[in-house]
Design a protein around this motif. Structure first.
Motif, PDB file in Angstrom:
ATOM      1  N   THR A  44       0.798  -1.232   0.000  1.00 48.90           N
ATOM      2  CA  THR A  44       0.000   0.000   0.000  1.00 48.90           C
ATOM      3  C   THR A  44       0.832   1.286   0.000  1.00 48.90           C
ATOM      4  O   THR A  44       0.271   2.365   0.159  1.00 48.90           O
ATOM      5  CB  THR A  44      -0.907   0.052   1.243  1.00 48.90           C
ATOM      6  OG1 THR A  44      -0.067   0.000   2.399  1.00 48.90           O
ATOM      7  CG2 THR A  44      -1.920  -1.076   1.261  1.00 48.90           C
ATOM      8  N   ASN A  88      -1.457   4.894   8.733  1.00 48.31           N
ATOM      9  CA  ASN A  88      -2.814   5.030   8.178  1.00 48.31           C
ATOM     10  C   ASN A  88      -3.052   4.087   7.000  1.00 48.31           C
ATOM     11  O   ASN A  88      -4.182   3.714   6.714  1.00 48.31           O
ATOM     12  CB  ASN A  88      -3.034   6.460   7.686  1.00 48.31           C
ATOM     13  CG  ASN A  88      -3.370   7.379   8.829  1.00 48.31           C
ATOM     14  OD1 ASN A  88      -4.170   7.043   9.691  1.00 48.31           O
ATOM     15  ND2 ASN A  88      -2.712   8.522   8.858  1.00 48.31           N
ATOM     16  N   LEU A  89      -1.976   3.771   6.306  1.00 47.97           N
ATOM     17  CA  LEU A  89      -2.102   2.915   5.120  1.00 47.97           C
ATOM     18  C   LEU A  89      -1.730   1.459   5.393  1.00 47.97           C
ATOM     19  O   LEU A  89      -1.981   0.590   4.565  1.00 47.97           O
ATOM     20  CB  LEU A  89      -1.203   3.444   3.991  1.00 47.97           C
ATOM     21  CG  LEU A  89      -1.660   4.708   3.271  1.00 47.97           C
ATOM     22  CD1 LEU A  89      -0.586   5.180   2.304  1.00 47.97           C
ATOM     23  CD2 LEU A  89      -2.958   4.460   2.501  1.00 47.97           C
ATOM     24  N   ASN A 121      -8.051  -2.012   6.659  1.00 50.37           N
ATOM     25  CA  ASN A 121      -7.262  -1.155   5.767  1.00 50.37           C
ATOM     26  C   ASN A 121      -7.054  -1.773   4.383  1.00 50.37           C
ATOM     27  O   ASN A 121      -6.536  -1.111   3.489  1.00 50.37           O
ATOM     28  CB  ASN A 121      -5.890  -0.853   6.386  1.00 50.37           C
ATOM     29  CG  ASN A 121      -5.928   0.365   7.285  1.00 50.37           C
ATOM     30  OD1 ASN A 121      -6.999   0.945   7.489  1.00 50.37           O
ATOM     31  ND2 ASN A 121      -4.792   0.741   7.839  1.00 50.37           N
ATOM     32  N   LYS A 156      -7.902   0.061   1.342  1.00 50.77           N
ATOM     33  CA  LYS A 156      -7.008   1.107   0.831  1.00 50.77           C
ATOM     34  C   LYS A 156      -6.074   0.601  -0.267  1.00 50.77           C
ATOM     35  O   LYS A 156      -5.443   1.398  -0.959  1.00 50.77           O
ATOM     36  CB  LYS A 156      -6.197   1.705   1.983  1.00 50.77           C
ATOM     37  CG  LYS A 156      -7.082   2.449   2.973  1.00 50.77           C
ATOM     38  CD  LYS A 156      -6.316   3.027   4.133  1.00 50.77           C
ATOM     39  CE  LYS A 156      -7.280   3.741   5.069  1.00 50.77           C
ATOM     40  NZ  LYS A 156      -6.661   4.223   6.298  1.00 50.77           N
ATOM     41  N   THR A 157      -5.991  -0.734  -0.396  1.00 50.27           N
ATOM     42  CA  THR A 157      -5.132  -1.265  -1.463  1.00 50.27           C
ATOM     43  C   THR A 157      -5.708  -0.953  -2.843  1.00 50.27           C
ATOM     44  O   THR A 157      -5.017  -1.068  -3.845  1.00 50.27           O
ATOM     45  CB  THR A 157      -4.967  -2.803  -1.331  1.00 50.27           C
ATOM     46  OG1 THR A 157      -6.262  -3.392  -1.349  1.00 50.27           O
ATOM     47  CG2 THR A 157      -4.259  -3.193  -0.061  1.00 50.27           C
ATOM     48  N   TYR A 199      -6.639   1.986  -3.940  1.00 48.94           N
ATOM     49  CA  TYR A 199      -6.065   3.219  -4.501  1.00 48.94           C
ATOM     50  C   TYR A 199      -4.581   3.396  -4.175  1.00 48.94           C
ATOM     51  O   TYR A 199      -3.870   4.077  -4.899  1.00 48.94           O
ATOM     52  CB  TYR A 199      -6.863   4.453  -4.056  1.00 48.94           C
ATOM     53  CG  TYR A 199      -6.862   4.716  -2.572  1.00 48.94           C
ATOM     54  CD1 TYR A 199      -5.848   5.436  -1.969  1.00 48.94           C
ATOM     55  CD2 TYR A 199      -7.897   4.248  -1.770  1.00 48.94           C
ATOM     56  CE1 TYR A 199      -5.859   5.673  -0.609  1.00 48.94           C
ATOM     57  CE2 TYR A 199      -7.918   4.484  -0.408  1.00 48.94           C
ATOM     58  CZ  TYR A 199      -6.889   5.198   0.169  1.00 48.94           C
ATOM     59  OH  TYR A 199      -6.892   5.425   1.517  1.00 48.94           O
ATOM     60  N   ALA A 200      -4.118   2.781  -3.080  1.00 48.18           N
ATOM     61  CA  ALA A 200      -2.697   2.922  -2.746  1.00 48.18           C
ATOM     62  C   ALA A 200      -1.948   1.739  -3.361  1.00 48.18           C
ATOM     63  O   ALA A 200      -1.589   0.790  -2.682  1.00 48.18           O
ATOM     64  CB  ALA A 200      -2.516   2.946  -1.231  1.00 48.18           C
ATOM     65  N   SER A 234       0.280  -6.323  -3.747  1.00 50.35           N
ATOM     66  CA  SER A 234      -0.588  -5.267  -4.267  1.00 50.35           C
ATOM     67  C   SER A 234      -1.257  -5.722  -5.570  1.00 50.35           C
ATOM     68  O   SER A 234      -2.461  -5.546  -5.765  1.00 50.35           O
ATOM     69  CB  SER A 234       0.244  -3.997  -4.504  1.00 50.35           C
ATOM     70  OG  SER A 234      -0.559  -2.951  -4.955  1.00 50.35           O
TER      71      SER A 234
END
Lengths: 232, 278
Positions: A73, A89-90, B68, B71-72, B74-75, B83
């Protein structure tokens, strides 16, 4: 030219006092078992020709950081100034970075850190000293898990369980023009921190004057923590 | 041993591999003769997404911050196999669930061959990803032989599981495909890949030699007995006897296909643990 920070540790000057370890703990409020700054000690040779070696360790802020490469991430990422830092946070808590890190300097918050500050009401001198719980309650601060240093840099400041953490080269202090806490605390001036791209900086001149070594050069990570005047 | 990834990661890789293998064997039979193998294909397409999802759920419990994971999306880190794998697995699960839904509601004949093809491509990529997840971390025991070992092991175990679920089709599969011969070829390929892996460990660098020492000392039971002897050599020997007409496949089918499935788990679990032990 952009700044590129690094650190030199002079092993002839290092006395192995552990002040760097303690200063880091104090600055970054790291819990028990988590050592952003640490050391390894080795005894080698055959009696009577034996010797002892103390090597301070920390995140090497590698140019080609394996932890950054594997993070799914970008929680673990590299800044333009060469800091390898982590954004909780990520972080999904997969621990890939720890597995990829050959130096063992990334740590995982398996449990809520400092949880005893929310529950432990025992005091050393009854009626005379604060218990951990009283201290936490009366200060009304998110104290138990709080990492002021991380909060100062815009990251999530509360250290919750399930995320990893590591040395940041005290980038919150560097942003204010200060040296990392371990550098300031060293009584023998064994640590030199600065901009590697500035030819006139102390770190650059020191690296030119001595033949530096790095930990695990065979890994090809291009570390930014250098050791000079090795005894071996 | 300080384990960062415990048995849940091994189970994810094992169940995911079973799902991928089950799906791919279903795809092969779908393209060969969808009508003749309708029952087999239907079961394969139904079981595959469930196995992959079960593995992913186990993996989520291993993560420190499972929420979390969202969030993978967009990150994205293109240098991280995890990923990329999250997208591949999500896409495969979506396509496999769609196929399972179609099969359940309208039957195998209602499936579009294009979507089955898309599912097959994704299944293949997910099967390879399982190995690359480890080899991307670049620890000595997780070298580039691992994606091949894991992929072949997934095909073997998934196909074996589906044969166990379709024992009534056994005679037909033997008559049409010479099943024991095919399985023996894949078992030999897996043995060759494992040999390449061990050979590489034993001879390359000081760190890999250390990994080899740990493999043959601390993990000897898991490696030699459970993974190699039970999971690969015993089925190879049994199927050889079947090919030579010394044994009846019907008699040995259940235990032999079962030990192939179990051997796949032990091998993957061993690899996950060994990488963390050195």
């Amino acid at each position: 030219m952009a700044k590129k920070y690094g650190m030199v540790i002079d092993l002839h000057r290092c006395v192995g006092c552990g002040a760097c370890d303690l200063a880091c703990k104090s600055e970054n409020n790291t819990p028990d078992g988590i050592h952003w700054a640490f050391h390894k000690t080795e005894t080698y040779g055959i009696f009577p020709h034996v010797s002892y070696k103390h090597t301070p360790t920390l995140c090497n802020h590698c140019e080609d950081a394996p932890c950054v490469r594997v993070c799914p991430t970008h929680a673990m990422h590299k800044t333009d100034e060469g800091f390898v830092v982590h954004d909780p946070n990520l972080c999904i808590g997969c621990k890939s970075c720890m597995l990829a890190d050959p130096y063992g300097v990334i740590f995982y918050n398996k449990e809520h850190a400092f949880l005893d500050y929310a529950t432990d009401d025992s005091s050393i001198v009854k009626g005379g000293t604060f218990s951990k719980k009283e201290l936490s309650d009366k200060s009304k601060a998110p104290f138990p898990n709080f990492n002021a240093a991380r909060g100062a840099d815009g990251y999530e400041a509360v250290r919750r369980k399930g995320a990893v953490e590591k040395c940041t080269f005290c980038n919150h202090r560097v942003a204010q023009g200060l040296a990392p806490a371990c550098v300031v605390a060293c009584p023998a001036d064994a640590r030199i921190f600065g901009d590697l791209n500035d030819e006139k900086s102390k770190i650059a001149t020191t690296l030119r004057a001595h033949k530096p070594t790095v930990l695990l050069p065979e890994k090809g990570t291009n570390p930014k923590v250098f050791y000079i005047r090795n005894y071996n | 041993m300080n384990l960062l990834w415990d048995v849940r990661v091994s189970l994810d890789l094992f169940l995911g591999g079973l799902g991928v293998g089950a799906f791919l064997v279903g795809v092969v039979l779908y393209y060969v003769d969808a009508k003749a193998y309708e029952g087999f294909v239907k079961k394969s397409f139904m079981v595959a997404p469930l196995l992959v999802i079960a593995g992913l759920l186990l993996l989520l419990t291993e993560l420190g911050r499972p929420l979390n994971v969202i969030k993978t999306i967009y990150a994205i880190n293109p240098t991280s196999f995890m990923s990329i794998g999250i997208f591949l697995q999500s896409a495969f699960v979506a396509v496999a669930l769609l196929i399972a839904f179609k099969v359940l509601t309208s039957g195998v004949s209602a499936l579009s061959s294009k979507i089955v093809y898309a599912g097959a491509v994704l299944a293949g990529l997910v099967g390879l990803y399982h190995g690359f997840l480890l080899s991307g971390i670049a620890k000595e025991p997780w070298n580039n032989a691992i994606p091949v070992i894991f992929f072949v092991s997934s095909i073997l175990s998934g196909a074996s599981l589906m044969v166990l679920f379709n024992l009534e089709s056994l005679e037909n599969l033997v008559a049409r495909f010479k099943l024991p011969l095919i399985i023996n070829m894949v078992l030999t390929l897996e043995l060759a890949a494992v040999f390449a892996w061990v050979y590489n460990l034993a001879l390359t660098t000081a760190s890999s030699k250390h990994a080899y020492d740990v493999l043959i000392s601390s993990f000897s039971m898991e490696f030699w007995v459970l993974s190699i002897l039970m999971g690969l050599i015993a089925p190879l020997a049994i199927f050889t006897l079947v090919i030579l007409n010394k044994l009846s496949l019907r008699t040995v089918a259940i235990p032999t296909f079962s030990i192939i499935v179990m051997g796949s788990f032990f091998l993957k679990n061993l690899v996950v643990y060994l990488g963390q032990a050195v």
